[in-house]
Design an enzyme around this catalytic site. Structure first.
Site, PDB file in Angstrom:
ATOM      1  N   LYS A  54       0.846  -1.206   0.000  1.00 46.32           N
ATOM      2  CA  LYS A  54       0.000   0.000   0.000  1.00 46.32           C
ATOM      3  C   LYS A  54       0.877   1.251   0.000  1.00 46.32           C
ATOM      4  CE  LYS A  54      -3.801  -2.341   2.309  1.00 46.32           C
ATOM      5  NZ  LYS A  54      -4.514  -2.646   3.538  1.00 46.32           N
ATOM      6  N   GLN A  98      -4.461  -1.656   9.613  1.00 54.87           N
ATOM      7  CA  GLN A  98      -4.287  -2.994   9.055  1.00 54.87           C
ATOM      8  C   GLN A  98      -4.847  -4.030  10.036  1.00 54.87           C
ATOM      9  OE1 GLN A  98      -3.041  -3.595   5.884  1.00 54.87           O
ATOM     10  NE2 GLN A  98      -3.788  -5.651   6.280  1.00 54.87           N
ATOM     11  N   ASP A 121     -10.991   3.167   3.529  1.00 50.06           N
ATOM     12  CA  ASP A 121     -11.336   1.745   3.381  1.00 50.06           C
ATOM     13  C   ASP A 121     -12.853   1.562   3.241  1.00 50.06           C
ATOM     14  OD1 ASP A 121      -9.444  -0.247   3.186  1.00 50.06           O
ATOM     15  OD2 ASP A 121      -9.005  -0.287   5.337  1.00 50.06           O
TER      16      ASP A 121
END
Ligand code: NAD
Length: 298
Positions: A54, A98, A121
């Site tokens: 990422k 995460q 997200d």
């Protein structure tokens, strides 16, 4: 005739090139760039490799990026305080946690602490609600469903009035993609059916699908005879079915019997190289969108 293969790897590059141009334009106009922080608790190898990818992608686009790695012993209180710091940091437009988090930390409490306007997200209940409302409200579509919809649109598949069957009803794939395809708008306006483990006639539903989206996590669940000739098949499943002894890498398989299906459908995504590469790409897209929003629009 064999189906057209919808390559996520190729689409990823096209979208990243478009985003790079947009970031350059943003920099010229505002003097600023999108800011993304990824918070990693502990150093589980799989999580480290996701975060690294990422951050590497964010860097390649010229983002301001921070990889904030915290000790596995961090308290929930300290983690919440860290999120609050980034919630109010004007240089940061996207915050990623995460998962999974260590057992002593409540995932939901942490995810819900992210400012919904920085939740790139798209997992915060406010953003889930916004997807349900649709239109301009739906600012951060969750990344895998967003990638699926982008692939459908870019492959030139007609969605308006199409019969879409979604196999799977998870919060991260099945439910949101079903809602997104049923909304008004580009790449949507479809008639959607969700099927799952309690569905009586799985094959019968799949056979009607002009667009079949499969996210079950069961290798070769969808048989070739369940596929409508000429349809578009999006295989989200990523199943490890063995190990390549030469490379030491996992052998991956989707939820659809690809080799047989491609002789029947019109378009199909492969595994690997299909939906997978699109997820991080859409995360970058959401971050660029968030930055423009924080800067007052394009
Ligand atoms: P999940 O396990 O949370 O949900 C699976 C869903 O499929 C459930 O709703 C279940 O009812 C349904 N299902 C399972 N077996 C079934 C069967 N035999 N018949 C009918 N329905 C069945 O999974 P998820 O998180 O949505 O992920 C699904 C798959 O997609 C997994 O293989 C996962 O690895 C993959 N995935 C890929 C990406 C990506 O490529 N970026 C992202 C997310 C998930």
């Amino acid at each position: 005739m064999s189906a057209e293969i919808i390559s996520g790897t190729k689409m990823r590059q096209e979208i990243l090139d478009e985003l790079k141009k947009e970031v350059d334009e943003m920099k010229a106009k505002t003097g600023k760039v999108p800011g993304l922080v990824t918070i990693l608790v502990g150093e589980t190898p799989a999580s480290v490799s996701y975060v690294t990818l990422k951050i590497k992608t964010a860097k390649s686009l010229g983002f301001h990026e921070i990889q904030d790695t915290q000790s596995v012993d961090i308290t929930e209180e300290d983690l919440l305080a860290l999120i609050e710091k980034y919630n109010t940091d004007p240089e940061i437009h996207g915050i990623l946690i995460q998962l999974p988090l260590p057992k002593h930390i409540d995932d939901n409490k942490v995810l819900n602490a992210i400012n919904p306007d920085k939740d790139v997200d798209g997992f915060h209940p406010v953003n889930v609600g916004r997807i349900m409302i649709g239109g301009d409200e739906a600012i951060f579509p969750p990344c895998t469903p967003a990638g699926i919809q982008e692939m459908i649109v870019r492959s030139g598949t007609e969605t308006s009035g199409a019969e879409v069957v979604v196999v799977g009803r998870s919060n991260i794939v099945g439910k949101p993609i079903a809602i997104m395809m049923a909304q008004k708008g580009v790449g949507a306006n479809s008639t959607v059916t969700i099927v799952h483990t309690r569905t009586k006639d799985l094959a019968g539903h799949c056979k009607r699908a002009d667009i079949l989206i499969v996210a079950a996590g069961v290798p070769d669940l969808v048989k070739p005879e369940w596929i409508k000739p000429g349809s578009t098949v999006i295989d989200v499943g990523v199943n490890r079915v063995g190990m390549n002894e030469k490379t030491g890498k996992a052998i991956l398989k989707g939820d659809v019997d690809f080799e047989a299906a491609k002789e029947i459908c019109g378009k199909i995504t492969p595994v690997p190289g299909g939906v997978g590469p699109m997820t991080i790409t859409m995360l970058m897209k959401n971050t660029v969108k968030s930055a423009w929003k924080h800067f007052g629009g394009k």
